[in-house]
Design a protein around this motif. Structure first.
Motif, PDB file in Angstrom:
ATOM      1  N   ALA A 125      -7.080 -16.266   1.107  1.00  0.00           N
ATOM      2  CA  ALA A 125      -8.094 -15.221   1.048  1.00  0.00           C
ATOM      3  C   ALA A 125      -7.373 -13.881   1.116  1.00  0.00           C
ATOM      4  CB  ALA A 125      -9.088 -15.348   2.196  1.00  0.00           C
ATOM      5  N   THR A 126      -7.685 -12.988   0.174  1.00  0.00           N
ATOM      6  CA  THR A 126      -6.979 -11.710   0.051  1.00  0.00           C
ATOM      7  C   THR A 126      -7.909 -10.569   0.421  1.00  0.00           C
ATOM      8  OG1 THR A 126      -5.616 -12.615  -1.729  1.00  0.00           O
ATOM      9  CG2 THR A 126      -5.665 -10.218  -1.500  1.00  0.00           C
ATOM     10  N   ARG A 127      -7.369  -9.641   1.185  1.00  0.00           N
ATOM     11  CA  ARG A 127      -8.126  -8.434   1.577  1.00  0.00           C
ATOM     12  C   ARG A 127      -7.253  -7.213   1.311  1.00  0.00           C
ATOM     13  NH1 ARG A 127      -7.859  -5.718   6.305  1.00  0.00           N
ATOM     14  NH2 ARG A 127      -6.824  -7.493   7.323  1.00  0.00           N
ATOM     15  N   PHE A 128      -7.706  -6.355   0.379  1.00  0.00           N
ATOM     16  CA  PHE A 128      -6.980  -5.113   0.140  1.00  0.00           C
ATOM     17  C   PHE A 128      -7.308  -4.146   1.274  1.00  0.00           C
ATOM     18  CE2 PHE A 128      -6.118  -0.947  -1.633  1.00  0.00           C
ATOM     19  CZ  PHE A 128      -4.858  -1.161  -2.184  1.00  0.00           C
ATOM     20  N   SER A 129      -6.281  -3.528   1.869  1.00  0.00           N
ATOM     21  CA  SER A 129      -6.520  -2.742   3.077  1.00  0.00           C
ATOM     22  C   SER A 129      -6.242  -1.259   2.954  1.00  0.00           C
ATOM     23  CB  SER A 129      -5.710  -3.322   4.253  1.00  0.00           C
ATOM     24  OG  SER A 129      -4.348  -3.449   3.927  1.00  0.00           O
ATOM     25  N   ASP A 130      -5.322  -0.838   2.045  1.00  0.00           N
ATOM     26  CA  ASP A 130      -5.026   0.602   2.059  1.00  0.00           C
ATOM     27  C   ASP A 130      -4.252   1.002   0.812  1.00  0.00           C
ATOM     28  OD1 ASP A 130      -4.946   3.207   3.467  1.00  0.00           O
ATOM     29  OD2 ASP A 130      -2.792   2.868   3.482  1.00  0.00           O
ATOM     30  N   LEU A 131      -4.525   2.218   0.316  1.00  0.00           N
ATOM     31  CA  LEU A 131      -3.725   2.872  -0.708  1.00  0.00           C
ATOM     32  C   LEU A 131      -3.397   4.261  -0.203  1.00  0.00           C
ATOM     33  CD1 LEU A 131      -2.577   2.573  -3.644  1.00  0.00           C
ATOM     34  CD2 LEU A 131      -4.580   3.898  -4.381  1.00  0.00           C
ATOM     35  N   ALA A 132      -2.130   4.529   0.031  1.00  0.00           N
ATOM     36  CA  ALA A 132      -1.689   5.813   0.583  1.00  0.00           C
ATOM     37  C   ALA A 132      -0.882   6.561  -0.462  1.00  0.00           C
ATOM     38  CB  ALA A 132      -0.852   5.594   1.836  1.00  0.00           C
ATOM     39  N   GLY A 133      -1.227   7.836  -0.680  1.00  0.00           N
ATOM     40  CA  GLY A 133      -0.467   8.647  -1.618  1.00  0.00           C
ATOM     41  C   GLY A 133      -1.371   9.549  -2.429  1.00  0.00           C
ATOM     42  N   PRO A 134      -0.777  10.204  -3.443  1.00  0.00           N
ATOM     43  CA  PRO A 134       0.621  10.032  -3.868  1.00  0.00           C
ATOM     44  C   PRO A 134       1.601  10.665  -2.885  1.00  0.00           C
ATOM     45  CG  PRO A 134      -0.434  11.757  -5.148  1.00  0.00           C
ATOM     46  CD  PRO A 134      -1.511  11.156  -4.295  1.00  0.00           C
ATOM     47  N   LYS A 135       2.772  10.036  -2.752  1.00  0.00           N
ATOM     48  CA  LYS A 135       3.829  10.539  -1.878  1.00  0.00           C
ATOM     49  C   LYS A 135       5.133  10.624  -2.663  1.00  0.00           C
ATOM     50  CE  LYS A 135       1.806   8.712   2.387  1.00  0.00           C
ATOM     51  NZ  LYS A 135       2.061   7.957   3.636  1.00  0.00           N
ATOM     52  N   ARG A 136       5.940  11.617  -2.324  1.00  0.00           N
ATOM     53  CA  ARG A 136       7.231  11.779  -2.981  1.00  0.00           C
ATOM     54  C   ARG A 136       8.272  10.954  -2.236  1.00  0.00           C
ATOM     55  NH1 ARG A 136       8.891  14.992  -6.767  1.00  0.00           N
ATOM     56  NH2 ARG A 136       6.943  16.202  -6.649  1.00  0.00           N
ATOM     57  N   THR A 137       8.948  10.066  -2.959  1.00  0.00           N
ATOM     58  CA  THR A 137       9.989   9.228  -2.372  1.00  0.00           C
ATOM     59  C   THR A 137      11.282   9.406  -3.171  1.00  0.00           C
ATOM     60  OG1 THR A 137       9.698   7.241  -3.743  1.00  0.00           O
ATOM     61  CG2 THR A 137       8.159   7.541  -1.906  1.00  0.00           C
ATOM     62  N   ALA A 138      12.357   8.758  -2.701  1.00  0.00           N
ATOM     63  CA  ALA A 138      13.627   8.852  -3.409  1.00  0.00           C
ATOM     64  C   ALA A 138      13.552   8.227  -4.792  1.00  0.00           C
ATOM     65  CB  ALA A 138      14.728   8.175  -2.593  1.00  0.00           C
ATOM     66  N   LEU A 139      12.620   7.297  -4.991  1.00  0.00           N
ATOM     67  CA  LEU A 139      12.475   6.631  -6.283  1.00  0.00           C
ATOM     68  C   LEU A 139      11.577   7.411  -7.234  1.00  0.00           C
ATOM     69  CD1 LEU A 139      12.047   2.946  -5.072  1.00  0.00           C
ATOM     70  CD2 LEU A 139      14.097   4.014  -6.013  1.00  0.00           C
ATOM     71  N   ASN A 148      -3.567  -7.875   2.700  1.00  0.00           N
ATOM     72  CA  ASN A 148      -3.362  -8.988   3.621  1.00  0.00           C
ATOM     73  C   ASN A 148      -3.841 -10.282   2.976  1.00  0.00           C
ATOM     74  OD1 ASN A 148      -4.097  -6.419   5.303  1.00  0.00           O
ATOM     75  ND2 ASN A 148      -2.876  -7.680   6.671  1.00  0.00           N
ATOM     76  N   VAL A 149      -3.097 -11.335   3.213  1.00  0.00           N
ATOM     77  CA  VAL A 149      -3.492 -12.671   2.754  1.00  0.00           C
ATOM     78  C   VAL A 149      -3.580 -13.579   3.980  1.00  0.00           C
ATOM     79  CG1 VAL A 149      -2.942 -14.636   1.270  1.00  0.00           C
ATOM     80  CG2 VAL A 149      -2.302 -12.326   0.553  1.00  0.00           C
ATOM     81  N   THR A 150      -4.667 -14.321   4.086  1.00  0.00           N
ATOM     82  CA  THR A 150      -4.838 -15.305   5.157  1.00  0.00           C
ATOM     83  C   THR A 150      -5.005 -16.677   4.519  1.00  0.00           C
ATOM     84  OG1 THR A 150      -5.932 -13.681   6.579  1.00  0.00           O
ATOM     85  CG2 THR A 150      -6.217 -16.003   7.154  1.00  0.00           C
ATOM     86  N   TRP A 151      -4.294 -17.660   5.067  1.00  0.00           N
ATOM     87  CA  TRP A 151      -4.411 -19.031   4.567  1.00  0.00           C
ATOM     88  C   TRP A 151      -5.249 -19.846   5.541  1.00  0.00           C
ATOM     89  CZ3 TRP A 151       0.014 -16.171   3.878  1.00  0.00           C
ATOM     90  CH2 TRP A 151       0.427 -16.007   2.553  1.00  0.00           C
ATOM     91  N   TYR A 152      -6.259 -20.519   5.011  1.00  0.00           N
ATOM     92  CA  TYR A 152      -7.198 -21.295   5.816  1.00  0.00           C
ATOM     93  C   TYR A 152      -7.021 -22.791   5.541  1.00  0.00           C
ATOM     94  CZ  TYR A 152      -9.746 -16.951   6.768  1.00  0.00           C
ATOM     95  OH  TYR A 152     -10.099 -15.682   7.179  1.00  0.00           O
TER      96      TYR A 152
END
Length: 310
Positions: A125-139, A148-152
């Motif tokens: 079971a998959t739960r999307f939790s967050d999208l942060a940005g846009p942020k400047r990184t070295a890449l 998050n993924v939970t296995w039942y």
């Protein structure tokens, strides 16, 4: 109709990407299909051999190594319409369409509630939790996406969980070669390795106190627990210990099929790398290999492995 189909593959603004992420968060936990096969001894035996884990307790007690949680429900090639999708798929597609084509994994944290027994069939079971940005990184400028993924178990009992985070970034446009989208995460533990690659050296981390070699690199010696680190330069030869042929899903910057191998070095450690300059059907366990270095773009060089006679 999915959000990706509604947008028609067009580029989205950063605000639209955040709005799409909020929709995926609101979906909550989305159950996937049960694993195609139950937890089984042959797969456990292959995993233990590939990892070099000689602990007999797993098969003797009829349980799987906890780190295998993701193995049981990994999807194979699916080309038919209406294939199963998770809350992550539409957002990853939208980020790609919007120019954030580079990807690098930054976090993977797993939690195990109990051992999984042979014969059990798990459901993710998959739960999307967050999208942060846009942020400047070295890449480059990008978004950090976390899910998050939970296995039942079949009794609806959570047996394992995983937090996974990636940086989806916009590769710089100034490079002479097309930017390679899969960039390694370089930190204080691994910088020595990548510096060696640039010089044509295959460096293996060693303990500065007891001399024990270890790979992948890490902050502490697993033998004597010393934090004093050094390295040695490997001969650059090895034998193919294990391998897989990757057909699906597509990998940015790569043409399928390609071979990912585990190479056993005479120095006593194993490394993972692509096997090149050899037809896929001719790759075989035990073949002698020699390291070769390939420039993926103007900044990144990757060690790969070719047949020693080539």
């Amino acid at each position: 109709m999915t959000d990706a189909e509604m947008t028609g593959g067009r580029a989205m603004t950063d605000e639209e990407l955040r709005e799409l992420a909020a929709k995926q968060v609101a979906l909550g936990e989305v159950r996937g299909a049960p694993a195609a096969d139950p937890v089984n001894a042959p797969m456990i035996r292959h995993w233990l051999a590939a990892m070099g884990d000689t602990n007999p307790a797993y098969l003797e007690q009829g349980v799987a190594p906890p780190a295998m949680a993701q193995v049981w429900t990994m999807q194979g090639p699916r080309t038919q319409p209406g294939k199963e999708r998770s809350p992550v798929d539409d957002l990853m597609a939208a980020l790609n369409d919007s120019g954030y084509t580079g990807v690098v994994a930054t976090n993977c944290e797993q939690t195990y509630h109990r051992y999984v027994r042979i014969g059990e069939r798990l459901t993710p079971a998959t739960r999307f939790s967050d999208l942060a940005g846009p942020k400047r990184t070295a890449l480059g400028v990008g978004f950090f996406a976390t899910w998050n993924v939970t296995w039942y178990s079949e009794d609806d009992e959570p047996v394992a969980e995983m937090l996974f985070r990636v940086l989806k970034f916009r590769p710089p446009e100034t490079a002479k070669l097309p930017p390679y989208p899969l960039q390694p995460a370089i930190n204080q533990d691994t910088a020595f390795f990548w510096e060696g690659v640039k010089r044509g050296e295959l460096r293996i981390q060693s303990c500065a106190d007891c001399g024990e070699l270890r790979h992948p690199p890490g902050p502490l010696c697993p033998h004597c627990r010393s934090a004093n680190r050094a390295h040695t330069v490997a001969s650059g030869t090895g034998t193919l210990y294990s391998y897989v042929v990757h057909h699906h899903p597509p990998v940015p910057g790569r043409e399928t099929p390609f071979v990912v191998g585990v190479v056993e070095l005479p120095e006593g450690v194993r490394v993972v790398g692509n096997v090149v300059d050899c037809p896929v059907e001719e790759v075989e366990i035990g073949m002698p290999l020699r390291v070769t270095y390939r420039a993926m773009d103007d900044r990144l060089v990757l060690p790969m492995w070719a047949p020693e006679a080539s």
